[in-house]
Design an enzyme around this catalytic site. Structure first.
Site, mmCIF file in Angstrom:
data_model
loop_
_atom_site.group_PDB
_atom_site.id
_atom_site.type_symbol
_atom_site.label_atom_id
_atom_site.label_comp_id
_atom_site.label_asym_id
_atom_site.label_seq_id
_atom_site.Cartn_x
_atom_site.Cartn_y
_atom_site.Cartn_z
ATOM 1 N N CYS A 135 6.426 -7.497 6.997
ATOM 2 C CA CYS A 135 7.584 -6.958 7.738
ATOM 3 C C CYS A 135 7.990 -7.972 8.789
ATOM 4 C CB CYS A 135 7.178 -5.642 8.409
ATOM 5 S SG CYS A 135 8.533 -4.820 9.288
ATOM 6 N N GLU B 241 0.813 -1.204 0.000
ATOM 7 C CA GLU B 241 0.000 0.000 0.000
ATOM 8 C C GLU B 241 0.850 1.259 0.000
ATOM 9 O OE1 GLU B 241 -1.888 -2.022 3.404
ATOM 10 O OE2 GLU B 241 -1.622 -0.091 4.396
ATOM 11 N N CYS C 243 3.406 8.224 1.030
ATOM 12 C CA CYS C 243 3.996 7.279 1.975
ATOM 13 C C CYS C 243 4.174 5.951 1.242
ATOM 14 C CB CYS C 243 3.062 7.138 3.172
ATOM 15 S SG CYS C 243 3.599 5.902 4.342
ATOM 16 N N CYS D 221 1.659 -2.895 15.445
ATOM 17 C CA CYS D 221 1.638 -2.606 14.007
ATOM 18 C C CYS D 221 1.029 -3.747 13.198
ATOM 19 C CB CYS D 221 3.072 -2.343 13.543
ATOM 20 S SG CYS D 221 3.194 -1.993 11.785
ATOM 21 N N CYS E 261 6.688 -5.283 15.575
ATOM 22 C CA CYS E 261 6.305 -4.326 16.623
ATOM 23 C C CYS E 261 4.881 -4.700 17.057
ATOM 24 C CB CYS E 261 6.350 -2.897 16.093
ATOM 25 S SG CYS E 261 8.005 -2.417 15.535
ATOM 26 N N CYS F 289 -0.828 1.482 9.448
ATOM 27 C CA CYS F 289 0.109 0.743 8.602
ATOM 28 C C CYS F 289 -0.318 -0.694 8.377
ATOM 29 C CB CYS F 289 1.472 0.726 9.270
ATOM 30 S SG CYS F 289 2.002 2.356 9.675
HETATM 31 N N1 SAH Z 1 9.638 0.120 9.672
HETATM 32 C C1 SAH Z 1 9.727 1.553 9.700
HETATM 33 C C2 SAH Z 1 8.723 2.271 8.828
HETATM 34 C C3 SAH Z 1 7.295 1.801 8.786
HETATM 35 S S1 SAH Z 1 6.100 2.205 10.001
HETATM 36 C C4 SAH Z 1 9.636 2.060 11.113
HETATM 37 O O1 SAH Z 1 9.394 1.267 12.015
HETATM 38 O O2 SAH Z 1 9.855 3.252 11.322
HETATM 39 C C5 SAH Z 1 5.866 3.933 10.051
HETATM 40 C C6 SAH Z 1 5.525 4.415 11.464
HETATM 41 O O3 SAH Z 1 4.196 4.075 11.884
HETATM 42 C C7 SAH Z 1 6.467 3.851 12.509
HETATM 43 O O4 SAH Z 1 6.811 4.865 13.410
HETATM 44 C C8 SAH Z 1 5.585 2.821 13.176
HETATM 45 O O5 SAH Z 1 6.068 2.478 14.435
HETATM 46 C C9 SAH Z 1 4.258 3.523 13.186
HETATM 47 N N2 SAH Z 1 3.106 2.664 13.404
HETATM 48 C C10 SAH Z 1 2.932 1.384 13.069
HETATM 49 N N3 SAH Z 1 1.727 0.943 13.465
HETATM 50 C C11 SAH Z 1 1.130 1.973 14.064
HETATM 51 C C12 SAH Z 1 -0.139 2.146 14.701
HETATM 52 N N4 SAH Z 1 -0.995 1.158 14.774
HETATM 53 N N5 SAH Z 1 -0.416 3.371 15.206
HETATM 54 C C13 SAH Z 1 0.466 4.386 15.129
HETATM 55 N N6 SAH Z 1 1.671 4.281 14.548
HETATM 56 C C14 SAH Z 1 1.994 3.086 14.036
#
Ligand code: SAH
Length: 342
Positions: A108, A88, A101, A115, A112, A329
């Protein structure tokens, strides 16, 4: 065989195999980075060569499979690549211009806890041309120019460094899109060795680091990558990046109710970052059903921001764009896959 999927060396060999001179590869590359959709369009190649290429290779680019439009102008695109994998990309309107974006991987591996992209792990890395296609295809579908990109979609860019760096050079190339490195931001969950490399290779580009917790113990609980690259290594690497490039680092901090949103958390965050050329982007968590975490109110986010500012750390609360579409994301792909299964 899709010509786009070949490496530079493979393309050179294929061109030699057709009895052509090596500079043809560069000529074709220029068409690729400018968005050509077939060999037939490459009018500085002879008709005979265009015919030979068309006979020998397919030329398949990414396609938009689904578009969601938000009332605030945000557009979320689900792209399908020739092998059927999907990623996406999100088009957003900001006061400083239009931003896309971009995803760097399908799925991935960083896992985390909050996410959606990591559910199911990494399926595969995206190639440089596929990331460029996200830009070209979405720009066309949006019908507007896009002058900023953020590598904040699905995937961890530093877990796919060689293709990501090739992509950044391609999108910067003045013979194609010609995007300035200053208008590019890469976001990482904190793969420390690449932070220094990125500073050396792309000193004009911006770095964002997903922090989300200000102590090692709490960060490990929500971000497994913290075990491999602890805060004691991450923060010095960030300070070094800011000093080496003279650029301000952004720290992303998703506010999760009851986990990292108290005054004590705010104080710890302020002391961790004190003295660094940085900025904190507070993101009220976008709830993902599977994670079990809940978000904070916008008022609570603004109170956290005020205390952080009072402690001397510049910060903003991220404007919530696309709240009426699958904005978090990895959610659009996940939801599209789930609907197909029904
Ligand atoms: N892998 C990279 C980039 C992708 S995620 C990274 O971790 O930075 C982009 C951002 O969105 C990251 O800061 C991630 O931690 C955040 N993110 C992911 N899921 C989220 C959610 N459910 N709510 C808010 N931020 C989120």
């Amino acid at each position: 065989m899709n010509y786009l999927d070949l490496t530079t060396e493979e393309r050179q060999a294929a061109i030699a195999g057709l009895g052509e001179r090596p500079f043809r590869e560069k000529q074709i590359r220029r068409w690729i980075i400018s968005g050509a959709e077939s060999f037939a369009e490459m009018t500085d190649l002879s008709a005979a060569l265009r015919a030979k290429l068309t006979e020998s290779f397919s030329f398949e680019r990414a396609k938009v499979e689904l578009t969601q439009r938000s009332a605030d102008g945000t557009k979320k695109f689900l792209l399908a690549f020739p092998d059927g994998q999907k990623a996406e990309a999100v088009f957003m309107k900001y006061s400083y211009g239009n931003t896309l974006c971009i995803s760097t991987q399908v799925g991935c591996n960083m896992r985390c806890a909050f996410c959606a992209s990591g559910i199911g792990g990494k399926i595969r890395d995206l190639k440089a041309w596929e990331m460029l296609d996200e830009y070209l295809v979405c720009r066309k579908a949006a019908g507007e120019d896009i002058n900023h990109i953020v590598l904040m979609g699905m995937g961890e860019p530093f877990d796919n460094y060689s293709q990501v760096s090739a992509f950044l050079n391609d999108i910067h190339d003045p013979k194609g899109v010609g995007l300035s490195f200053r208008n590019i931001t890469l976001s990482t969950c904190g793969l420390v060795p690449y932070i220094q490399r990125f500073a050396e290779e792309f000193p004009q580009a911006n770095l964002a680091v997903s922090l989300h917790a200000a102590t090692q113990e709490e960060r490990e609980k929500i971000m497994p990558v913290a075990k491999a690259y602890p805060l004691s290594e991450l923060i010095p690497a960030c300070r070094q990046h800011a000093e080496a490039t003279g650029r301000r680092i952004t720290f992303e901090y998703a506010l999760i109710r009851g986990k990292n949103d108290s005054q004590q958390h705010c104080d710890k965050l302020a002391s961790l970052l004190r003295g660094m050329n940085c900025h904190v982007n507070l993101i009220p968590l976008n709830p993902v059903a599977e994670s079990g975490f809940s978000t904070v109110s916008r008022d609570a986010a603004h109170r956290f921001a005020q205390s952080l500012e009072n402690a001397g750390i510049p910060c903003t609360v991220r404007r919530q764009l696309g709240a009426d579409i699958d904005a978090a994301c990895g959610q659009l792909r996940k939801n599209a896959l789930a609907q197909k299964r029904l």
